[in-house]
Write an enzyme that holds these catalytic residues in place. Structure first.
Site, PDB file in Angstrom:
ATOM      1  CB  CYS A 137      -0.918   0.010   1.205  1.00 61.75           C
ATOM      2  SG  CYS A 137      -2.122  -1.310   1.144  1.00 61.75           S
ATOM      3  CB  CYS A 177      -0.205  10.546   6.601  1.00 60.27           C
ATOM      4  SG  CYS A 177       0.515  10.265   4.981  1.00 60.27           S
TER       5      CYS A 177
END
Lengths: 391, 290
Positions: B35, B106
């Site tokens: 990923c 994130c």
């Protein structure tokens, strides 16, 4: 901070001599080359000279050169033209690793009822010629393969591919944006019908491109509305940039040997040192024929943007095939097409040199790169497992 | 180049609390190599097993992934577990002085690792996700239907992120979760989920209050515009801006696709009727030229 610029496949420094050549054509010699007075006429003369210089670099004749605004415009114009020339043909061939300037247009064509075949590449980025031979047929209007890949520098056998297209009655276009000025090109002995180049990749400014159209090749203009470029590309000429591009092409011919010896030697030294100084790295397309200035190195188990940000702190400018730098989330379509494993694709860094790259700059990168990779690998949750597996 | 704040750069270049805690009480792991980012969070608790004494991280990812992880460890230290769980991904982004929207995933990854670590410690059910898998799941497999096959993200997780961050477009959902960012095949499904979440929010029982102070009235008008009206306009590429509130008179200006749209008069009536339903019966909406 003085930059160490190793991102020349993204754009290049305008050569000082090129800048000097174009400088008078803004505030002093600003005439329109189409005007019926001496003031425009003297600019007209310089545009003619520039066209001759571009043609000389390509082994072409002047009337085969059409000035455009950029490589992307040239790519778009070439493909659109072919489809208009052959309205009955409904098939287009390109490769999976093209620049988006070509690939996006081709993919959009599928929505307009065209069949589009994207030819694959092998693990080293080499074009699958067998797949290409099987795909081309009488319905193929145009084949568009890049001459050299922007990410890996891998060179495609465009001459061979163009000859095959010719035999099938299809037009052949090549996006030569990365190749022009780096490797010798001679359109005088070629089957290529259409070729795109971009000024800012060879030390001319941004905003100027060329579409080469072989004499006798049917062509339909992309921009209409003026007689410029023999009505093949309407719009007032970007005279200063055209003049600059002419000079840049003249210099490119002059430095061609240097590009293939000195620049290549620097590139080789950089990649050899990084490969021996950093474990678990691989060169993308390393065994294929490549441009002399480009190397793309995959560092396993680290993410490209992090590497670039650390390099940037040191003034080193490079690029990555990493998704995180572009805002898209999938790693580069080029590396994915090559089957580069995910562990590497995310950590691929492209260094692209130029004739302005120095020994000292390469020394800096060779010195600074290994500790950056070590630092990031230590930080990675995969670091430990990775050392366990790979030792 | 991303416009990272000085705090993001600082936490990337000088990350706090990198490493492992060998005798950690809680460990949370999300993401995978495939990923493009992954985070392993370690928590050490005090003797009462409530307060977080130490937090460390290991992260594979871009600059903002590393900075978000570093920020997270700083934020949780000294907090007890419930306080830590109250940290949202937006809190992590705020701590860093903001993140580019494309990088919000994130901060979501950080919040997620924290949630997983604490749930695992408490023995709450979170099916182990298969981190050995070549294209493993970005987030632990929540119950629910798999929506994004590329990044392994379920509808339950997506709805949670859509709701918490008040997301209204598929693009935003991609920026926050990565879902839909690779092949794009699940984007229609993501749009459905957004509509569901927005629908559920709208369906909550809400009634017009009996009496309102001026202050409260202004507050409610703003709330209704933000929560109920603007998302509807966004869906059609439009927007509005609140210009002024004077007693019962609400002045708005239409933006983007709504500006100069022939039917903006109808839109103004729609806004008015919504405000009358939810705030006060006497509200009059006036359109101010854009």
């Amino acid at each position: 901070m003085k930059e160490i610029y190793l991102d020349n496949n993204a754009t290049t420094k305008v050569d000082e001599a090129v800048f000097e050549e174009m400088r008078p054509y803004f505030c002093e010699l600003y005439g329109n080359p189409s005007s019926m007075h001496f003031f425009g006429g003297q600019v007209q003369g310089k545009v003619v000279e520039a066209r001759n210089r571009v043609a000389a670099l390509l082994g072409a004749s002047a009337e085969e050169i059409i000035f455009t605004a950029c490589g992307t415009e040239s790519d778009n114009a070439a493909i659109r033209s072919a489809l208009e020339v052959f309205p009955e043909k409904r098939h287009v061939i390109t490769s999976r690793v093209e620049h988006p300037a070509v690939l996006t247009q081709c993919r959009n064509l599928t929505q307009r009822g065209y069949r589009v075949t994207e030819i694959g590449v092998d693990g080293e980025g080499r074009l699958d010629m067998e797949e290409y031979k099987a795909a081309i047929d009488d319905d193929t209007a145009i084949v568009s393969f890049m001459w050299a890949n922007n990410e890996t520098g891998v060179i495609f056998p465009v001459e061979e591919a163009a000859a095959l297209a010719k035999a099938k009655g299809a037009l052949f276009h090549t996006d030569a944006v990365q190749a022009v000025g780096k490797i010798p090109i001679n359109m005088a002995v070629s089957s290529i019908d259409l070729l795109s180049l971009s000024g800012h990749k060879l030390h001319a400014p941004k905003g100027i491109g060329v579409l080469y159209v072989r004499r006798g090749t049917p062509f339909r203009p992309f921009l209409v509305g003026g007689h410029q470029e023999k009505s093949r590309r309407a719009g007032t000429e970007n005279t200063a940039a055209i003049i600059a591009l002419g000079k840049a092409c003249e210099l490119a011919a002059k430095y061609m040997e240097l590009e293939n010896n000195q620049v290549k030697a620097l590139r080789d030294r950089l990649q050899d040192a990084l490969m021996s100084g950093i474990p678990h790295a691989r060169i993308n397309g390393g065994t294929a024929e490549r441009l002399p200035n480009t190397t793309s190195i995959a560092f396993e188990f680290v993410e490209g943007e992090s590497i670039l940000m650390h390099l940037s702190e040191l003034g080193v400018c490079a690029s990555s095939g990493s998704a995180c730098t572009s805002g898209s989330l999938e790693p580069s379509h080029v590396l994915r097409a090559m089957g580069v494993p995910f562990t590497c694709a995310h950590g691929s860094i492209r260094f692209s040199l130029s004739r302005f790259t120095t020994d000292a700059e390469i020394d800096t990168v060779i010195r600074e790169m290994p500790p950056i990779i070590t630092l990031l690998r230590k930080m990675s949750p995969f670091g430990r497992e990775f050392l366990k597996v790979k030792g | 180049m991303w416009d990272y704040t000085p705090t993001v750069k600082d936490h990337f270049l000088n990350p706090r609390n990198v490493g492992e805690i060998p005798d950690a009480d809680a460990v949370g792991e999300v993401g995978s190599l495939a990923c493009g980012d992954a985070l392993k969070l370690y928590l050490k608790l005090d003797d009462n097993k409530d307060k977080i004494l130490d937090a460390k991280f290991q992260t594979f990812g871009c600059a903002s992934a590393i900075a978000s992880s570093s920020a997270l460890t700083e934020m949780v230290r000294g907090k007890n577990l419930d306080e830590a769980l109250a940290i949202s991904n937006q809190d992590i982004a705020d701590f860093l002085g903001g993140l580019p929207e494309e990088k919000m995933h994130c901060s979501v990854m950080g919040q997620e690792a924290l949630e997983v670590a604490i749930a695992k410690y408490r023995g709450e059910p979170i099916p182990a996700h298969d981190s050995e898998h070549d294209h493993g799941h970005a987030y632990p497999e929540y119950e629910g239907e798999l929506v994004c096959k590329c990044f392994g993200i379920t509808d339950t997780f997506l709805k949670k992120v859509i709701e918490t961050n008040k997301l209204t477009t598929a693009e935003q959902v991609t920026h926050f979760t990565k879902a839909g960012g690779a092949c794009g095949g699940c984007i229609p499904k993501i749009k459905e989920l957004i509509a569901q979440v927005l629908g559920e929010a709208a369906a909550l029982p809400r009634t017009r209050p009996e009496k309102l102070s001026n202050m409260k009235k202004m507050q409610m008008i703003q709330e209704v515009l933000e929560r109920d009206i603007r998302p509807l306009l966004w869906a059609d590429g439009g927007d509005l801006e609140l210009i002024d509130i004077d007693g019962s008179k609400v002045q708005v200006a239409f933006r983007k696709a709504c500006a100069g749209c022939a039917s903006s008069g109808n839109t103004a009536r729609m806004v008015e009727s919504k405000l009358r339903d939810l705030v006060a019966e006497d509200i009059v909406v006036e359109e101010v030229p854009a």
